[in-house]
Design a protein around this motif. Structure first.
Motif, PDB file in Angstrom:
ATOM      1  N   LYS A   3     -14.572   8.181  -2.358  1.00  0.00           N
ATOM      2  CA  LYS A   3     -15.290   9.445  -2.490  1.00  0.00           C
ATOM      3  C   LYS A   3     -15.079  10.031  -3.884  1.00  0.00           C
ATOM      4  O   LYS A   3     -14.006   9.898  -4.479  1.00  0.00           O
ATOM      5  N   ALA A   4     -16.083  10.705  -4.393  1.00  0.00           N
ATOM      6  CA  ALA A   4     -15.973  11.321  -5.711  1.00  0.00           C
ATOM      7  C   ALA A   4     -15.049  12.528  -5.682  1.00  0.00           C
ATOM      8  O   ALA A   4     -14.351  12.822  -6.657  1.00  0.00           O
ATOM      9  N   GLU A   5     -15.040  13.251  -4.557  1.00  0.00           N
ATOM     10  CA  GLU A   5     -14.195  14.441  -4.452  1.00  0.00           C
ATOM     11  C   GLU A   5     -12.730  14.037  -4.333  1.00  0.00           C
ATOM     12  O   GLU A   5     -12.361  13.176  -3.538  1.00  0.00           O
ATOM     13  N   PHE A   6     -11.868  14.672  -5.146  1.00  0.00           N
ATOM     14  CA  PHE A   6     -10.433  14.379  -5.109  1.00  0.00           C
ATOM     15  C   PHE A   6      -9.745  15.288  -4.092  1.00  0.00           C
ATOM     16  O   PHE A   6      -9.807  16.510  -4.200  1.00  0.00           O
ATOM     17  N   ILE A   7      -9.082  14.673  -3.126  1.00  0.00           N
ATOM     18  CA  ILE A   7      -8.286  15.413  -2.149  1.00  0.00           C
ATOM     19  C   ILE A   7      -6.854  14.893  -2.275  1.00  0.00           C
ATOM     20  O   ILE A   7      -6.569  13.748  -1.918  1.00  0.00           O
ATOM     21  N   PRO A   8      -5.928  15.686  -2.820  1.00  0.00           N
ATOM     22  CA  PRO A   8      -4.597  15.156  -3.121  1.00  0.00           C
ATOM     23  C   PRO A   8      -3.788  14.818  -1.885  1.00  0.00           C
ATOM     24  O   PRO A   8      -3.883  15.495  -0.854  1.00  0.00           O
ATOM     25  N   GLU A   9      -3.009  13.754  -1.986  1.00  0.00           N
ATOM     26  CA  GLU A   9      -2.029  13.434  -0.954  1.00  0.00           C
ATOM     27  C   GLU A   9      -1.013  14.565  -0.894  1.00  0.00           C
ATOM     28  O   GLU A   9      -0.754  15.250  -1.881  1.00  0.00           O
ATOM     29  N   ARG A  10      -0.440  14.777   0.250  1.00  0.00           N
ATOM     30  CA  ARG A  10       0.529  15.853   0.427  1.00  0.00           C
ATOM     31  C   ARG A  10       1.800  15.556  -0.374  1.00  0.00           C
ATOM     32  O   ARG A  10       2.229  14.422  -0.487  1.00  0.00           O
ATOM     33  N   GLY A  11       2.418  16.610  -0.917  1.00  0.00           N
ATOM     34  CA  GLY A  11       3.700  16.478  -1.588  1.00  0.00           C
ATOM     35  C   GLY A  11       3.597  15.875  -2.979  1.00  0.00           C
ATOM     36  O   GLY A  11       2.532  15.839  -3.597  1.00  0.00           O
ATOM     37  N   ALA A  12       4.747  15.377  -3.466  1.00  0.00           N
ATOM     38  CA  ALA A  12       4.811  14.837  -4.821  1.00  0.00           C
ATOM     39  C   ALA A  12       3.880  13.646  -5.011  1.00  0.00           C
ATOM     40  O   ALA A  12       3.409  13.390  -6.126  1.00  0.00           O
ATOM     41  N   ALA A  13       3.573  12.919  -3.938  1.00  0.00           N
ATOM     42  CA  ALA A  13       2.690  11.752  -4.050  1.00  0.00           C
ATOM     43  C   ALA A  13       1.312  12.121  -4.570  1.00  0.00           C
ATOM     44  O   ALA A  13       0.596  11.265  -5.101  1.00  0.00           O
ATOM     45  N   LEU A  45       0.814  -1.207   0.000  1.00  0.00           N
ATOM     46  CA  LEU A  45       0.000   0.000   0.000  1.00  0.00           C
ATOM     47  C   LEU A  45       0.855   1.268   0.000  1.00  0.00           C
ATOM     48  O   LEU A  45       0.571   2.212  -0.721  1.00  0.00           O
ATOM     49  N   GLY A  46       1.907   1.292   0.781  1.00  0.00           N
ATOM     50  CA  GLY A  46       2.794   2.459   0.815  1.00  0.00           C
ATOM     51  C   GLY A  46       4.111   2.208   0.101  1.00  0.00           C
ATOM     52  O   GLY A  46       5.151   2.743   0.498  1.00  0.00           O
ATOM     53  N   TYR A  47       4.068   1.436  -0.964  1.00  0.00           N
ATOM     54  CA  TYR A  47       5.292   0.983  -1.626  1.00  0.00           C
ATOM     55  C   TYR A  47       6.173   2.154  -2.064  1.00  0.00           C
ATOM     56  O   TYR A  47       7.399   2.115  -1.942  1.00  0.00           O
ATOM     57  N   HIS A  48       5.540   3.204  -2.564  1.00  0.00           N
ATOM     58  CA  HIS A  48       6.333   4.324  -3.071  1.00  0.00           C
ATOM     59  C   HIS A  48       7.164   4.976  -1.965  1.00  0.00           C
ATOM     60  O   HIS A  48       8.234   5.524  -2.234  1.00  0.00           O
ATOM     61  N   ARG A  49       6.687   4.909  -0.724  1.00  0.00           N
ATOM     62  CA  ARG A  49       7.418   5.546   0.374  1.00  0.00           C
ATOM     63  C   ARG A  49       8.740   4.842   0.671  1.00  0.00           C
ATOM     64  O   ARG A  49       9.664   5.452   1.212  1.00  0.00           O
ATOM     65  N   ARG A  50       8.836   3.575   0.296  1.00  0.00           N
ATOM     66  CA  ARG A  50      10.081   2.842   0.527  1.00  0.00           C
ATOM     67  C   ARG A  50      11.208   3.320  -0.388  1.00  0.00           C
ATOM     68  O   ARG A  50      12.384   3.008  -0.154  1.00  0.00           O
ATOM     69  N   LEU A  51      10.857   4.082  -1.414  1.00  0.00           N
ATOM     70  CA  LEU A  51      11.852   4.605  -2.352  1.00  0.00           C
ATOM     71  C   LEU A  51      12.201   6.061  -2.092  1.00  0.00           C
ATOM     72  O   LEU A  51      13.159   6.583  -2.669  1.00  0.00           O
ATOM     73  N   GLN A  52      11.423   6.746  -1.255  1.00  0.00           N
ATOM     74  CA  GLN A  52      11.555   8.193  -1.144  1.00  0.00           C
ATOM     75  C   GLN A  52      12.920   8.637  -0.631  1.00  0.00           C
ATOM     76  O   GLN A  52      13.514   9.568  -1.193  1.00  0.00           O
ATOM     77  N   ASP A  53      13.426   8.014   0.418  1.00  0.00           N
ATOM     78  CA  ASP A  53      14.703   8.451   0.980  1.00  0.00           C
ATOM     79  C   ASP A  53      15.831   8.312  -0.040  1.00  0.00           C
ATOM     80  O   ASP A  53      16.675   9.212  -0.174  1.00  0.00           O
ATOM     81  N   GLY A  54      15.867   7.182  -0.730  1.00  0.00           N
ATOM     82  CA  GLY A  54      16.927   6.956  -1.716  1.00  0.00           C
ATOM     83  C   GLY A  54      16.868   7.936  -2.869  1.00  0.00           C
ATOM     84  O   GLY A  54      17.893   8.503  -3.272  1.00  0.00           O
ATOM     85  N   LEU A  55      15.678   8.155  -3.411  1.00  0.00           N
ATOM     86  CA  LEU A  55      15.537   9.100  -4.520  1.00  0.00           C
ATOM     87  C   LEU A  55      15.821  10.524  -4.076  1.00  0.00           C
ATOM     88  O   LEU A  55      16.464  11.304  -4.796  1.00  0.00           O
ATOM     89  N   ARG A  67      -5.605  11.450  -1.189  1.00  0.00           N
ATOM     90  CA  ARG A  67      -5.134  11.329   0.189  1.00  0.00           C
ATOM     91  C   ARG A  67      -5.269   9.885   0.667  1.00  0.00           C
ATOM     92  O   ARG A  67      -6.346   9.291   0.628  1.00  0.00           O
ATOM     93  N   GLU A  68      -4.152   9.327   1.125  1.00  0.00           N
ATOM     94  CA  GLU A  68      -4.135   7.900   1.442  1.00  0.00           C
ATOM     95  C   GLU A  68      -5.056   7.542   2.597  1.00  0.00           C
ATOM     96  O   GLU A  68      -5.618   6.444   2.629  1.00  0.00           O
ATOM     97  N   SER A  69      -5.232   8.455   3.531  1.00  0.00           N
ATOM     98  CA  SER A  69      -6.017   8.143   4.726  1.00  0.00           C
ATOM     99  C   SER A  69      -7.457   7.757   4.406  1.00  0.00           C
ATOM    100  O   SER A  69      -8.075   6.980   5.142  1.00  0.00           O
ATOM    101  N   ASP A  70      -8.015   8.290   3.307  1.00  0.00           N
ATOM    102  CA  ASP A  70      -9.389   7.904   2.945  1.00  0.00           C
ATOM    103  C   ASP A  70      -9.521   7.564   1.463  1.00  0.00           C
ATOM    104  O   ASP A  70     -10.577   7.672   0.877  1.00  0.00           O
ATOM    105  N   ARG A  71      -8.419   7.105   0.892  1.00  0.00           N
ATOM    106  CA  ARG A  71      -8.429   6.728  -0.528  1.00  0.00           C
ATOM    107  C   ARG A  71      -9.474   5.641  -0.800  1.00  0.00           C
ATOM    108  O   ARG A  71     -10.175   5.658  -1.811  1.00  0.00           O
ATOM    109  N   PHE A  72      -9.575   4.686   0.115  1.00  0.00           N
ATOM    110  CA  PHE A  72     -10.468   3.552  -0.118  1.00  0.00           C
ATOM    111  C   PHE A  72     -11.895   3.825   0.342  1.00  0.00           C
ATOM    112  O   PHE A  72     -12.735   2.921   0.319  1.00  0.00           O
ATOM    113  N   ALA A  73     -12.162   5.060   0.736  1.00  0.00           N
ATOM    114  CA  ALA A  73     -13.554   5.440   1.032  1.00  0.00           C
ATOM    115  C   ALA A  73     -14.338   5.682  -0.252  1.00  0.00           C
ATOM    116  O   ALA A  73     -15.568   5.828  -0.219  1.00  0.00           O
TER     117      ALA A  73
END
Length: 407
Positions: free
Chosen positions: A268-278, A60-70, A260-266
């Motif tokens: 919802k029709a309204e798009f609320i972007p995750e913070r930052g480049a994600a 689920l948070g796979y991209h975060r495992r690459l953030q520090d290295g990139l 936004r990951e916290s309620d991505r699986f809710a």
């Protein structure tokens, strides 16, 4: 030396070929097999539950495992980077957000002879806004008789456009000539005239030290399959400066994985972007596509980071420059100033030689060759790129003889 961490292509005799094509596709790290098998095993054993179970908490948070290295490689804060989508897709997505022509500010400035995909993307974005590229795209060229674009000319061009400039979109390392541009100066010039600054780092990420956060670059994109060795067609990279981290007002072409990951699986029709480049992710994270990067990125840190890698690269490239000067019929297009080049030297070869790349490969040297009409003779350009993680001084010294065999 990290050569033993990579699989090296071999010839019919079983000996390693000289692989100077990391600027096109980096080699496979040996650890990739284990990383891919881990994810395949999780898929096999858990199915859909692999998203939230298994090694390192699931996918689920796979991209975060690459953030520090990139982030370490491009000089960013972890939240400012994400691996997602693909390079030109990312360029389009970021231009939707950051190229907002209005009033007098309608123009884009870039280098002449940029990679065709960049040219296609920029021209199509201008047309999308109802603007004619002939009037709103400004390309800065080298001076007559030169191959490098002077930094003074770039800065002067930015200042000349002034308050008509909406976007500076510049390349980190020029794909054709190998020029490493003075990105800090370009970013500062763009900011002074009030323009947005974006960089295409396809040939710069993993090649040269970068400081995107410090330079106050608004956005950047790159591919992860060249010097970062992420595998053919690996997902690309995105940088968005933290100044824009909490800006839901920015227009964007959204997709659910940027929600936004916290309620991505809710759902919802309204798009609320995750913070930052994600927040510029679009589709579901490609786990198998990103897995090789998890195996490769740690090698950059183990090698001492980009400063140490750059030092070794400059040594290899300086030696290669001297070796190529032994071949007087060739013209080196890349600067003789180490500060103005990355790991790549571009060499003009006169004459029509459509089979040159294949012939060199048969002679044990894998390089990139682009047939061109550079001086009207129908010649072409060899791009030789010794990658400091796996190429050696001995290979550099062997290059002139391989070229002589064929040329």
């Amino acid at each position: 030396m990290f050569r033993d961490h990579f699989h090296l292509p071999t010839g019919p005799d079983g000996k390693p070929l000289i692989y100077f094509c990391g600027n096109s596709l980096g080699l496979q790290a040996r650890a990739v097999d284990d990383q891919l098998h881990q994810e395949l095993g999780s898929w096999r054993e858990r199915g859909v539950e692999g998203w939230w179970g298994g090694p390192d908490g699931g996918w689920l948070g796979y991209h975060r495992r690459l953030q520090d290295g990139l982030a370490a490689i491009v000089g960013a804060q972890p939240e400012e980077v994400v691996a997602a989508n693909a390079l030109t897709v990312n360029l389009h997505l970021l231009m939707i957000s950051f190229f907002r022509p209005a009033g007098r500010r309608t123009k884009i400035i870039m280098e002449s002879g940029a990679f065709p995909s960049d040219q296609h993307a920029i021209a199509s974005q201008l047309k999308f806004h109802g603007l004619d590229p002939a009037d709103h795209l400004i390309e800065v060229k080298p001076r007559v008789g030169e191959t490098m674009i002077a930094t003074d000319d770039i800065v002067a061009a930015i200042e000349a456009v002034g308050d008509e400039l909406a976007l500076v979109l510049w390349t980190g390392v020029q794909y054709y000539t190998g020029q490493f541009f003075a990105l800090a100066s370009i970013a500062a010039a763009g900011r002074r005239v009030g323009a947005v600054v974006g960089f295409d780092l396809a040939h710069a990420a993993g090649n040269v030290p970068l400081s995107l956060h410090e330079w106050r670059v608004d956005f950047a994109v790159w591919c992860n399959y060249k010097y970062l060795n992420g595998g053919p067609g690996a997902p690309g990279g995105i940088f968005v400066h933290q100044d824009h981290a909490d800006r839901p007002d920015l227009p964007r072409f959204a997709g659910w994985w940027g929600h936004r990951e916290s309620d991505r699986f809710a759902m919802k029709a309204e798009f609320i972007p995750e913070r930052g480049a994600a927040g510029w992710q679009v589709s579901t994270v490609p786990v198998l596509g990103l897995a090789p990067l998890l195996a490769t990125l740690p090698l950059f840190a183990e090698a001492g980071g980009m400063t140490a890698i750059r030092q070794r690269s400059m040594e290899l490239t300086a030696s290669l420059y001297e070796e190529l000067q032994q071949l007087p019929d060739l013209r080196i297009l890349t600067s003789d100033d180490p500060a103005q080049r990355g790991a790549q030297l571009s060499v003009y070869v006169p004459g029509h030689r459509p089979e040159l790349e294949r012939q060199l490969s048969e002679a044990g040297l894998i390089v990139d060759y682009r047939q061109d009409n550079y001086d009207g003779s129908g010649g072409g350009v060899l791009r030789l790129a010794p990658a400091p993680l796996y190429n050696t001084p001995e290979e550099v010294r062997a290059v002139p003889e391989r070229l002589r065999q064929v040329l």
